[in-house]
Design a protein around this motif. Structure first.
Motif, PDB file in Angstrom:
ATOM      1  N   ARG B 210      78.343  41.962  43.046  1.00  0.00           N
ATOM      2  CA  ARG B 210      78.453  42.475  44.404  1.00  0.00           C
ATOM      3  C   ARG B 210      78.456  41.328  45.407  1.00  0.00           C
ATOM      4  O   ARG B 210      79.271  41.266  46.317  1.00  0.00           O
ATOM      5  CB  ARG B 210      77.290  43.420  44.686  1.00  0.00           C
ATOM      6  CG  ARG B 210      77.293  43.959  46.096  1.00  0.00           C
ATOM      7  CD  ARG B 210      75.990  44.723  46.348  1.00  0.00           C
ATOM      8  NE  ARG B 210      75.796  44.981  47.751  1.00  0.00           N
ATOM      9  CZ  ARG B 210      76.191  46.094  48.351  1.00  0.00           C
ATOM     10  NH1 ARG B 210      76.786  47.023  47.663  1.00  0.00           N
ATOM     11  NH2 ARG B 210      75.982  46.261  49.641  1.00  0.00           N
ATOM     12  N   GLY B 211      77.511  40.403  45.199  1.00  0.00           N
ATOM     13  CA  GLY B 211      77.371  39.291  46.132  1.00  0.00           C
ATOM     14  C   GLY B 211      78.667  38.505  46.268  1.00  0.00           C
ATOM     15  O   GLY B 211      79.039  38.082  47.358  1.00  0.00           O
ATOM     16  N   PHE B 212      79.349  38.310  45.163  1.00  0.00           N
ATOM     17  CA  PHE B 212      80.540  37.476  45.188  1.00  0.00           C
ATOM     18  C   PHE B 212      81.818  38.300  45.363  1.00  0.00           C
ATOM     19  O   PHE B 212      82.928  37.781  45.185  1.00  0.00           O
ATOM     20  CB  PHE B 212      80.628  36.610  43.930  1.00  0.00           C
ATOM     21  CG  PHE B 212      79.425  35.714  43.779  1.00  0.00           C
ATOM     22  CD1 PHE B 212      78.785  35.182  44.895  1.00  0.00           C
ATOM     23  CD2 PHE B 212      78.906  35.412  42.533  1.00  0.00           C
ATOM     24  CE1 PHE B 212      77.670  34.368  44.771  1.00  0.00           C
ATOM     25  CE2 PHE B 212      77.786  34.597  42.396  1.00  0.00           C
ATOM     26  CZ  PHE B 212      77.172  34.081  43.518  1.00  0.00           C
ATOM     27  N   GLY B 213      81.659  39.586  45.682  1.00  0.00           N
ATOM     28  CA  GLY B 213      82.837  40.415  45.941  1.00  0.00           C
ATOM     29  C   GLY B 213      83.692  40.650  44.709  1.00  0.00           C
ATOM     30  O   GLY B 213      84.895  40.864  44.805  1.00  0.00           O
ATOM     31  N   ILE B 214      83.055  40.590  43.531  1.00  0.00           N
ATOM     32  CA  ILE B 214      83.783  40.833  42.281  1.00  0.00           C
ATOM     33  C   ILE B 214      83.579  42.300  41.899  1.00  0.00           C
ATOM     34  O   ILE B 214      82.480  42.829  42.018  1.00  0.00           O
ATOM     35  CB  ILE B 214      83.252  39.911  41.156  1.00  0.00           C
ATOM     36  CG1 ILE B 214      83.451  38.441  41.559  1.00  0.00           C
ATOM     37  CG2 ILE B 214      83.910  40.222  39.818  1.00  0.00           C
ATOM     38  CD1 ILE B 214      82.722  37.459  40.675  1.00  0.00           C
ATOM     39  N   LYS B 215      84.648  42.952  41.461  1.00  0.00           N
ATOM     40  CA  LYS B 215      84.529  44.354  41.060  1.00  0.00           C
ATOM     41  C   LYS B 215      84.071  44.442  39.613  1.00  0.00           C
ATOM     42  O   LYS B 215      84.402  43.599  38.791  1.00  0.00           O
ATOM     43  CB  LYS B 215      85.870  45.055  41.218  1.00  0.00           C
ATOM     44  CG  LYS B 215      86.265  45.220  42.670  1.00  0.00           C
ATOM     45  CD  LYS B 215      87.143  46.438  42.879  1.00  0.00           C
ATOM     46  CE  LYS B 215      87.452  46.623  44.348  1.00  0.00           C
ATOM     47  NZ  LYS B 215      88.798  46.088  44.675  1.00  0.00           N
ATOM     48  N   ALA B 216      83.281  45.492  39.324  1.00  0.00           N
ATOM     49  CA  ALA B 216      82.785  45.689  37.960  1.00  0.00           C
ATOM     50  C   ALA B 216      83.528  46.850  37.328  1.00  0.00           C
ATOM     51  O   ALA B 216      83.776  47.859  37.979  1.00  0.00           O
ATOM     52  CB  ALA B 216      81.296  45.996  37.986  1.00  0.00           C
ATOM     53  N   ILE B 217      83.893  46.701  36.061  1.00  0.00           N
ATOM     54  CA  ILE B 217      84.357  47.860  35.316  1.00  0.00           C
ATOM     55  C   ILE B 217      83.373  48.046  34.166  1.00  0.00           C
ATOM     56  O   ILE B 217      83.137  47.139  33.361  1.00  0.00           O
ATOM     57  CB  ILE B 217      85.827  47.739  34.856  1.00  0.00           C
ATOM     58  CG1 ILE B 217      86.218  48.981  34.061  1.00  0.00           C
ATOM     59  CG2 ILE B 217      86.107  46.498  34.044  1.00  0.00           C
ATOM     60  CD1 ILE B 217      87.733  49.167  33.963  1.00  0.00           C
ATOM     61  N   GLU B 218      82.725  49.215  34.165  1.00  0.00           N
ATOM     62  CA  GLU B 218      81.663  49.473  33.197  1.00  0.00           C
ATOM     63  C   GLU B 218      82.261  50.052  31.923  1.00  0.00           C
ATOM     64  O   GLU B 218      83.004  51.031  31.964  1.00  0.00           O
ATOM     65  CB  GLU B 218      80.657  50.443  33.796  1.00  0.00           C
ATOM     66  CG  GLU B 218      80.033  49.920  35.092  1.00  0.00           C
ATOM     67  CD  GLU B 218      79.155  50.965  35.782  1.00  0.00           C
ATOM     68  OE1 GLU B 218      79.683  51.701  36.645  1.00  0.00           O
ATOM     69  OE2 GLU B 218      77.969  51.059  35.428  1.00  0.00           O
ATOM     70  N   ILE B 219      81.929  49.439  30.806  1.00  0.00           N
ATOM     71  CA  ILE B 219      82.534  49.808  29.518  1.00  0.00           C
ATOM     72  C   ILE B 219      81.500  50.585  28.685  1.00  0.00           C
ATOM     73  O   ILE B 219      80.324  50.177  28.625  1.00  0.00           O
ATOM     74  CB  ILE B 219      82.960  48.530  28.757  1.00  0.00           C
ATOM     75  CG1 ILE B 219      83.868  47.641  29.646  1.00  0.00           C
ATOM     76  CG2 ILE B 219      83.649  48.881  27.440  1.00  0.00           C
ATOM     77  CD1 ILE B 219      85.217  48.237  29.983  1.00  0.00           C
ATOM     78  N   PRO B 220      81.908  51.663  28.063  1.00  0.00           N
ATOM     79  CA  PRO B 220      80.995  52.418  27.210  1.00  0.00           C
ATOM     80  C   PRO B 220      80.294  51.490  26.215  1.00  0.00           C
ATOM     81  O   PRO B 220      80.942  50.596  25.639  1.00  0.00           O
ATOM     82  CB  PRO B 220      81.914  53.403  26.479  1.00  0.00           C
ATOM     83  CG  PRO B 220      83.067  53.599  27.402  1.00  0.00           C
ATOM     84  CD  PRO B 220      83.251  52.274  28.108  1.00  0.00           C
ATOM     85  N   THR B 221      79.010  51.713  26.031  1.00  0.00           N
ATOM     86  CA  THR B 221      78.227  50.813  25.192  1.00  0.00           C
ATOM     87  C   THR B 221      77.294  51.632  24.311  1.00  0.00           C
ATOM     88  O   THR B 221      76.653  52.570  24.782  1.00  0.00           O
ATOM     89  CB  THR B 221      77.432  49.841  26.079  1.00  0.00           C
ATOM     90  OG1 THR B 221      78.354  49.092  26.879  1.00  0.00           O
ATOM     91  CG2 THR B 221      76.612  48.870  25.259  1.00  0.00           C
TER      92      THR B 221
END
Ligand SMILES: Cc1ncc(COP(=O)(O)O)c(C=O)c1O
Ligand SMILES: Cc1ncc(COP(=O)(O)O)c(C=O)c1O
Lengths: 475, 475
Positions: B210-221
């Motif tokens: 979030r801090g660096f403005g990077i988007k997250a894609i959450e992968i099933p784990t």
């Protein structure tokens, strides 16, 4: 300070003030010894010191005489950098300089380290050792994100001296000033943004901009009064500038203190153009004037000044303890602190908090101010003596850096490479410019004690510069 | 471990293995005392411990019996996050949790701190104190940018256990693992980039993105085998993903160790799609298996794995000593280290280097592994006892975190607010998701000793969860 140093300073001042004139005979060793109630050998040592500084010359069998003085070298003129946003270069050179720290035999004339060998630091490491013994669990645990309250309270007290009234809650502890600046920049800017800087500017700050993909626009800066407000205004009219980074007190590398009127003027300008001021006060406490100069932050009314500082120059770099006063950017700054480094180690924070609270800090800083001032005088003498005439040298109002402007033909980047082989590391001026200007300049770290060893280094430095000029003349 | 704990563990194991069956009478106190050559009161204490864990029940005048066991709660199923890049939210909740550290009376069930009260840490703070006394100048000075060589050498030695052959020159010391990850991300990504993460993921890492403005894609784990390689592959085909952050060994919060074949498979996938793997090995040394599991880094052949770790979980968070093995990104990593934090404090680095070199580290980690394993068993018992049936609980293979999945109707964010008033801080599952999923989940820090105080907290926690379910049924 030892007795002889004290006496030497006193005599140097009298010479400086013209109480003893050039060519005049000085009092005999015996007379001075009686006058000041010190031993003969103390007076002899004092005279030897002055002789080394070439302030006096001995004449066999008749005593010491005031030397016929060369004039003080002039101060460099206002800088004239390229006035458009550029990407910062010079990383390879900076890295090379940082890597020199690996080799314990290299003399680091180029770095920014203060003198950490003074006995007035003893209470600090005693306290570090005590903290470890008495609070093992605390120092091994995660800290609060904003940093230890004990320390923030002491920082708030210190900031009063710079005219800022803040509470512990207004302060966020960082791992040194560098990390503070980095958090402040990340909180306000994004890649591609433009930030204005004084020119020359400390290379660490420049490389921060490079790291975060921020463009720098270098603003003409006067070695005696700081950034040109007129030039900054012009730049603000021309470019979408996000903020300006300023080191207004005891500037690194120029040593100026911005007069108060100019501090107010630059703040007013920032307000008019709605930009942020990143104020770096890291050397502010090392000003020669008393009371210490005010920060721009102290005039701020709408939280647009993000002030960063640390105990690096006043106490010790190895502590890595600094702080930000984030003004209206507190939330973003807290987030960026968490994102970029997490919490700060508690041990050093606790130790330095006690060091300040118990008065050791003030004693130490008072002492260091004197030492650095006297060192800078000595180094200036050495410059006058060993360097070609025609150089310009700053007259710092605090801190411990000298900025030297050499004849245009001298390329300090080349000279630095030669000196490297002699295990002497110097900081060529080009490190202090985004685009590698100031290759004929040189910053000297006068925190290095004025020992015979360092006098010799200055002599070698001067010779290398002379050689560079001669080579150019022969080419 | 004291004698009675040792004995209690032994008996618990026998019960676990079925040597003593449910309902069976246990040997008398006197018999055990003779058999193991320990005092009567030691056996009594051991039995009391097992009673607290509800593994055995006393029957007046006839002795102790193996309790009829409730079944082990099942392990949660594979997670099913939204599968598209999102901006990370939840900062306010994370900040609230971090700020709880301020209040010394709050019990931090939600944090990630290890147990720093064990006597096996004594050599560490003795060493810190020694370092301060014997190397005052060194610890007060700027360090090398890459960090102390003494320490890098020890880290290289430790990394052999994870299968990685590196030298001191391949390692860059950072201020904790967090700062390591932050430097690694800054070195590789820019704002707007997409990075894949396991789901759930440690909230600190999320907030970095979030801090660096990077988007997250959450992968099933999967809570037992790690990130779904199939799902990651699908995501890689669909989105321009820069890299993936993995905690393959003793995952936080799920506790799995990725099987070696899957580690190789994910690396092969990264190679095929030319992405970077940010491997976070912070808990890797706390695996129960011996020898410790291999890192993905150890299989890397083209420098695409940036491995980050620290002494935070194995030794102490307050040290703030971590490292990166930057692979092919060394230059960028050095620059980003300089830009984001500058150098690291020498004192803690020197102390921990000696702690490792002299064998104290291995002794300490061996001990902590046992303690954490036994703690997790106890906490699982408490969960079984105080929480509604129908919960799922992970069975970690190392580290000290339990991940609990409660019935859908439970909103842990609300429950956490209620507990806050009782001075108990817990970590709702939503912190571990970019978009605030997993509100019915909970992470428990089993590094907190299994004292009566903490048993009571677990009881209160269970009651709060029961209440949440009842309220829903009545609504
Ligand atoms: C102007 C200026 N700002 C910041 C720094 C970095 O300070 P610290 O070592 O506290 O990170 C320096 C150090 O040389 C400096 O001169
Ligand atoms: C998976 C993971 N990575 C990184 C960190 C941060 O580690 P450090 O405290 O060394 O910065 C943590 C701490 O909770 C963690 O659990």
């Amino acid at each position: 300070m030892t007795r002889y140093q004290h006496l030497a300073n006193l005599l140097a001042e009298r010479i400086e003030q013209g109480l003893y004139r050039a060519g005049e005979k000085l009092p005999s060793v015996r007379t001075l010894s009686q006058e000041h109630g010190v031993s003969i050998s103390t007076v002899q040592q004092a005279y030897q010191t002055l002789e080394t500084l070439r302030l006096i010359t001995p004449q066999p069998r008749s005593g010491y005489f005031v030397a016929t003085r060369k004039a003080q070298p002039p101060v460099p003129a206002m800088s004239r950098p390229v006035q458009r946003p550029v990407e910062v270069t010079q990383w390879d050179q900076v890295l090379e300089m940082l890597e020199a720290r690996r080799d314990k035999d290299i003399i680091l004339f180029g770095g920014g380290s203060p003198d950490v060998t003074q006995p007035s630091l003893k209470p600090l490491w005693r306290e570090m050792s005590r903290v470890v013994q008495h609070h093992p669990t605390e120092i091994l645990s995660y800290d609060e994100l904003a940093g230890r309250r004990e320390l923030r309270e002491q920082v708030a007290r210190l900031m009063l001296d710079g005219g800022s009234t803040v509470t512990a809650d207004d302060i966020v502890i960082t791992s040194g000033c560098h990390s503070g600046l980095s958090i402040a920049l990340l909180a306000v800017c994004k890649p591609g943004d433009i930030v204005a800087v004084e020119s020359p500017t400390f290379y660490g700050t420049m490389q921060l901009l490079r790291g975060f993909g921020i463009k720098a626009i270098e603003i003409p800066t006067d070695p005696e009064s700081g950034i040109s407000i007129e030039a900054l205004e012009l730049a603000l009219e021309q470019w979408p500038i996000k903020g300006v980074i300023l080191v207004p007190n005891c500037n690194n590398p120029l040593g100026f203190i911005m007069p108060e009127a100019r501090k107010r003027a630059v703040l007013a300008l920032a307000q008019r153009h709605d930009i942020v001021i990143f104020e770096d006060d890291i050397y502010g406490e090392l000003a020669m004037e008393y009371p210490r100069p005010r920060t721009i932050h102290s005039f701020d009314i709408d939280g647009r000044v993000l002030m960063c500082s640390s105990f690096t120059k006043t106490v010790a770099p190895g502590l890595r303890v600094g702080w930000i006063v984030p003004g209206r950017y507190r939330d973003r700054v807290m987030h960026m602190k968490y994102a970029s480094s997490g919490t700060t180690p508690p041990a050093t924070q606790l130790a330095v908090a006690t060091f300040v609270r118990e008065g050791h800090y003030h004693r130490h800083v008072r002492r260091m101010r004197q030492i650095y001032q006297s060192n800078m005088e000595t180094y200036t003498c050495w410059l006058r003596q060993y360097f070609p005439c025609g150089i310009c040298v700053t007259r710092p109002l605090g801190g411990y850096m000298l900025w030297v402007e050499l004849p245009e033909v001298v390329d300090m980047v080349c000279v630095a490479k030669q000196l490297c082989r002699l295990k002497i590391q110097v900081a060529p001026g080009s490190l202090f410019s985004a685009s590698g200007k100031y290759r004929n300049c040189l910053r000297i770290n006068c925190a290095l004690p004025t020992t015979e060893k360092h006098r010799l280094v200055m002599e070698q430095l001067g010779e290398a510069v002379h050689r560079a000029i001669d080579q150019d003349a022969n080419a």
